[in-house]
Design an enzyme around this catalytic site. Structure first.
Site, PDB file in Angstrom:
ATOM      1  N   ASP A 229      37.939  29.332   3.482  1.00  0.00           N
ATOM      2  CA  ASP A 229      37.314  28.244   3.230  1.00  0.00           C
ATOM      3  C   ASP A 229      38.069  27.029   3.156  1.00  0.00           C
ATOM      4  OD1 ASP A 229      34.921  26.688   3.271  1.00  0.00           O
ATOM      5  OD2 ASP A 229      34.441  27.180   0.984  1.00  0.00           O
ATOM      6  N   GLY A 230      37.614  25.737   3.522  1.00  0.00           N
ATOM      7  CA  GLY A 230      38.416  24.546   3.528  1.00  0.00           C
ATOM      8  C   GLY A 230      37.347  23.538   2.652  1.00  0.00           C
TER       9      GLY A 230
ATOM     10  N   HIS B  63      28.390  28.759  -0.364  1.00  0.00           N
ATOM     11  CA  HIS B  63      27.545  28.442  -1.654  1.00  0.00           C
ATOM     12  C   HIS B  63      26.109  29.551  -1.687  1.00  0.00           C
ATOM     13  CE1 HIS B  63      30.478  25.295  -1.598  1.00  0.00           C
ATOM     14  NE2 HIS B  63      29.885  24.908  -0.445  1.00  0.00           N
TER      15      HIS B  63
ATOM     16  N   ASP C 208      32.600  30.430   6.506  1.00  0.00           N
ATOM     17  CA  ASP C 208      31.178  29.679   6.369  1.00  0.00           C
ATOM     18  C   ASP C 208      30.999  28.475   7.330  1.00  0.00           C
ATOM     19  OD1 ASP C 208      32.738  27.945   5.005  1.00  0.00           O
ATOM     20  OD2 ASP C 208      31.627  28.088   3.141  1.00  0.00           O
TER      21      ASP C 208
ATOM     22  N   ASP D 170      36.189  29.226  -1.737  1.00  0.00           N
ATOM     23  CA  ASP D 170      35.837  27.789  -1.931  1.00  0.00           C
ATOM     24  C   ASP D 170      36.532  26.991  -3.151  1.00  0.00           C
ATOM     25  OD1 ASP D 170      34.093  25.600  -1.643  1.00  0.00           O
ATOM     26  OD2 ASP D 170      33.458  25.999  -3.729  1.00  0.00           O
TER      27      ASP D 170
ATOM     28  N   GLU E  86      39.196  23.681   7.188  1.00  0.00           N
ATOM     29  CA  GLU E  86      38.595  25.201   7.473  1.00  0.00           C
ATOM     30  C   GLU E  86      39.421  26.008   8.752  1.00  0.00           C
ATOM     31  OE1 GLU E  86      35.857  26.443   6.442  1.00  0.00           O
ATOM     32  OE2 GLU E  86      34.656  25.031   5.494  1.00  0.00           O
TER      33      GLU E  86
END
Length: 163
Positions: free
Chosen positions: A24-25, A138, A84, A148, A62
């Site tokens: 994740d970023g 999320h 994501d 995240d 990301e």
């Protein structure tokens, strides 16, 4: 990173073993201070890595999460990357081959944004047998939530150090 079994000489990858990487970023503002995170899982081992950039974009973070996750592998591996980011997944699975054919230009002949990172991701991906999976962010995916948190914490730390 992980101690892989001997590689299969015919494929260059480790037998039936699989490494799973959730990435994740995060960015506080876009652009702004950003962070990336990755959770690497191999058998019963887990490694969490993260990093930051004081002035970046969410898309760069990301991409960097995926790049650094793959770069952390010490041997060619079968890998599933969970992201994501449709930008990352679609970019690497659908768009990048056209960009390469077009000299890193888009279909409308504009320079590809983040081409340096896309090149790095292509280089890292070529060392492995990679499957890309999209997960809804999320939304309760355990490892996506950890990635995240790693990314967000790294972004907050770099933002705090700038004050």
């Amino acid at each position: 990173m992980f101690n892989h079994p001997q590689s299969d000489a015919s494929t260059g990858t480790s037998g039936g073993d699989l490494v799973e990487i959730s990435t994740d970023g995060a960015c506080l503002g876009n652009p702004g201070p950003g962070g990336w995170g990755a959770v690497l899982r191999y058998r019963n081992h887990e490694k969490r890595i993260s990093g930051s950039d004081p002035d970046t974009t969410n898309n760069k973070m990301e991409l960097t999460g995926a790049i650094e996750g793959l770069a952390a592998l010490t041997k060619p591996s079968r890998v599933v990357i969970y992201t994501d980011s449709n930008y990352v997944r679609n970019g690497i699975t659908k768009w990048v081959s056209g960009w390469q054919r077009n000299g890193w230009k888009t279909a409308d002949k504009k320079p590809v944004k983040n081409a340096d990172l896309w090149r790095r991701l292509v280089d890292e991906e070529e060392r492995h047998e990679v499957t890309w999976k999209w997960v809804k962010g999320h939304n309760g995916d355990h490892y996506n939530e950890i990635a995240d948190e790693l990314a967000t914490t790294a972004a907050r730390q770099i933002a705090g150090s700038r004050r």
